[in-house]
Design an enzyme around this catalytic site. Structure first.
Site, PDB file in Angstrom:
ATOM      1  N   HIS A 285     -29.363  -5.311  23.129  1.00  0.00           N
ATOM      2  CA  HIS A 285     -29.872  -4.240  23.982  1.00  0.00           C
ATOM      3  C   HIS A 285     -30.387  -3.132  23.077  1.00  0.00           C
ATOM      4  CE1 HIS A 285     -30.148  -1.736  27.648  1.00  0.00           C
ATOM      5  NE2 HIS A 285     -29.883  -0.745  26.809  1.00  0.00           N
ATOM      6  N   CYS A 286     -31.682  -2.848  23.161  1.00  0.00           N
ATOM      7  CA  CYS A 286     -32.319  -1.876  22.280  1.00  0.00           C
ATOM      8  C   CYS A 286     -32.408  -0.537  23.001  1.00  0.00           C
ATOM      9  CB  CYS A 286     -33.711  -2.362  21.873  1.00  0.00           C
ATOM     10  SG  CYS A 286     -34.568  -1.222  20.750  1.00  0.00           S
ATOM     11  N   VAL A 287     -31.810   0.490  22.409  1.00  0.00           N
ATOM     12  CA  VAL A 287     -31.847   1.811  23.029  1.00  0.00           C
ATOM     13  C   VAL A 287     -33.208   2.464  22.876  1.00  0.00           C
ATOM     14  CG1 VAL A 287     -29.374   2.190  22.760  1.00  0.00           C
ATOM     15  CG2 VAL A 287     -30.926   2.856  20.914  1.00  0.00           C
TER      16      VAL A 287
ATOM     17  N   SER B 139     -33.991  -1.155  27.101  1.00  0.00           N
ATOM     18  CA  SER B 139     -34.048  -2.458  27.744  1.00  0.00           C
ATOM     19  C   SER B 139     -33.481  -3.490  26.776  1.00  0.00           C
ATOM     20  CB  SER B 139     -35.486  -2.815  28.119  1.00  0.00           C
ATOM     21  OG  SER B 139     -35.563  -4.111  28.684  1.00  0.00           O
TER      22      SER B 139
END
Length: 429
Positions: free
Chosen positions: A282-284, A288
């Site tokens: 999960h990429c901040v 998303s």
């Protein structure tokens, strides 16, 4: 039929909202002008702060929830809610960078504290498993503000021609386009109706009964966010995981929250609240997940950002330090703090270097994982369970489960999303 018509006729119609009205979290109609009215939690917190008493964490959370619910802008058919996490970068980043331009020591303190504050906020939100637009807002506003400073302070000096400026602008537009592609559906797994038909009646009953519980290998209580314990590859090589096998096998891959059987390499994201096909992490920065459908766009965004950022840094240093090479000017540029314009450009260069260095590390890790055909989730699980082969002081982790060689791994990555429902036999575990 007549009573139904009578009931429908008696139902009161909802009045349309004006541009300043909205429905609050309590389901009541409210107005933007009344944002400071009837806030008991805020009054209690201010009273305790004035009297030098400690404020309870629950009170602080209620205050933040109230502020985030009432922070709205007028809009057609009702006021729209503004995510409060968007606002801090818009105000703090220009202030910090301009303060850091006053003196060299201030620049060192500010540019050192910015990554520390960002990491603190990341761990705070990651521990709570909350979605936040802070990093997406920080990234987009950093791009816009750096481009604004470049146009206002660097271009007027006359050393950047129209061709170079057009090339840098095209790079910025490509970054935005790649981010737009990366923000799309990463490969969410929905709950189709035919999932229940694929299992026998006894298995469905078993899954429904065991679903809300925490079965063996299900990581709902695992705070580190690793993958669930799956059966060894050799034991399940001959039977598909989604076929009508044993109930225990279905239970290991059953997601109680999404109510579906996950395919190979899929994972439930506790931040997004949904399962993602071939989830990497999960990429901040894009708020998303990075999964099967957007992994290529994510790599493209990183690559274009690194090239554009390095090119912009080179043009800026070549303008404010004309008699030195780019690498030398980055560490030794005498007289750069003589005027405010050059100091601001130099501070923005070092801010860009910090961001570019962190993105370069992420990009390097992604290239290594793709070369060994592993996801970041699988790497973290292998490190915890000590099942992977570590190389170069842990920079490379090879689980050996899906690795088919360098060229075949990259070929599989280049075809991600083309056949989302097809998996080779050796990938089925």
């Amino acid at each position: 039929m007549k009573p139904v018509k009578k009931t429908k006729a008696e139902e009161p119609e909802l009045e349309p909202l004006c541009c300043c009205e909205y429905i609050d979290r309590n389901g009541e109609k409210n107005h933007v002008a009344a944002c400071l009215c009837d806030c008991q939690d805020l009054d209690e917190g201010c009273d305790r702060w004035i009297t030098c008493k400690s404020v309870q964490p629950e009170t602080c959370e209620k205050i933040m929830d109230t502020i985030s619910d009432r922070l709205r802008i007028p809009w057609l058919r009702g006021a729209k809610k503004v995510n409060i996490s968007i606002l801090p970068p818009l105000f703090l980043l220009p202030v910090f960078l301009r303060v850091a331009s006053w003196h060299f020591l201030l620049g060192v303190v500010v540019l050192t504290s910015l990554p520390v504050l960002a990491l603190w906020y990341y761990y705070l939100t990651h521990r709570r498993k909350e979605q936040t637009l802070f990093f997406l807002s920080l990234g987009l506003f950093s791009l816009g503000y750096m481009y604004y400073v470049f146009l206002q302070e660097v271009v007027p000096k006359g050393r950047v021609g129209p061709t170079r400026l057009a090339l840098l602008t095209c790079g910025l537009l490509l970054i935005l386009y790649a981010l737009y592609r990366a923000k799309k559906n990463p490969g969410y797994l929905r709950n189709p109706a035919h999932n229940d038909r694929a299992l026998s009646g006894s298995q469905v009953e078993c899954l429904n009964r065991k679903g809300p519980e925490k079965p063996k290998g299900f990581p709902s209580a695992d705070l580190s966010g690793g993958l669930n314990n799956r059966a060894p590859k050799d034991e399940t090589k001959d039977s598909p995981r989604t076929s009508a096998g044993s109930p225990a096998k279905g239970k290991d891959d059953w997601c109680a929250k999404c109510q579906l059987v996950r395919p190979a390499r899929a994972w439930h994201c506790r931040i997004c609240g949904i399962c993602v096909r071939r989830m990497d992490h999960h990429c901040v920065w894009i708020n998303s997940c990075v999964g099967e459908s957007n992994h290529q766009a994510f790599i493209l965004a990183l690559l274009v950002f690194l090239l554009t950022s390095v090119y912009g840094i080179t043009l800026t240093l070549d303008t404010i330090c004309t008699d030195r090479s780019v690498f030398t000017a980055l560490f030794y540029c005498p007289g750069v703090y003589a005027n405010y314009s050059s100091a601001l450009c130099f501070t923005c260069v070092w801010y860009s270097v910090i961001i570019t260095g962190s993105m370069a590390y992420i990009f390097l890790i992604q290239l290594i994982n793709i070369s060994y055909n592993v996801t970041e989730r699988e790497v973290q699980q292998a490190l915890r369970q000590k099942t992977g082969r570590r190389l170069l002081c842990g920079l490379i982790v090879d689980t050996g489960q899906y690795n088919r060689g360098f060229l075949r791994n990259w070929h599989q990555f280049s075809t991600l999303g083309a056949h989302p429902f097809h998996h080779p036999a050796e990938d089925i575990v």
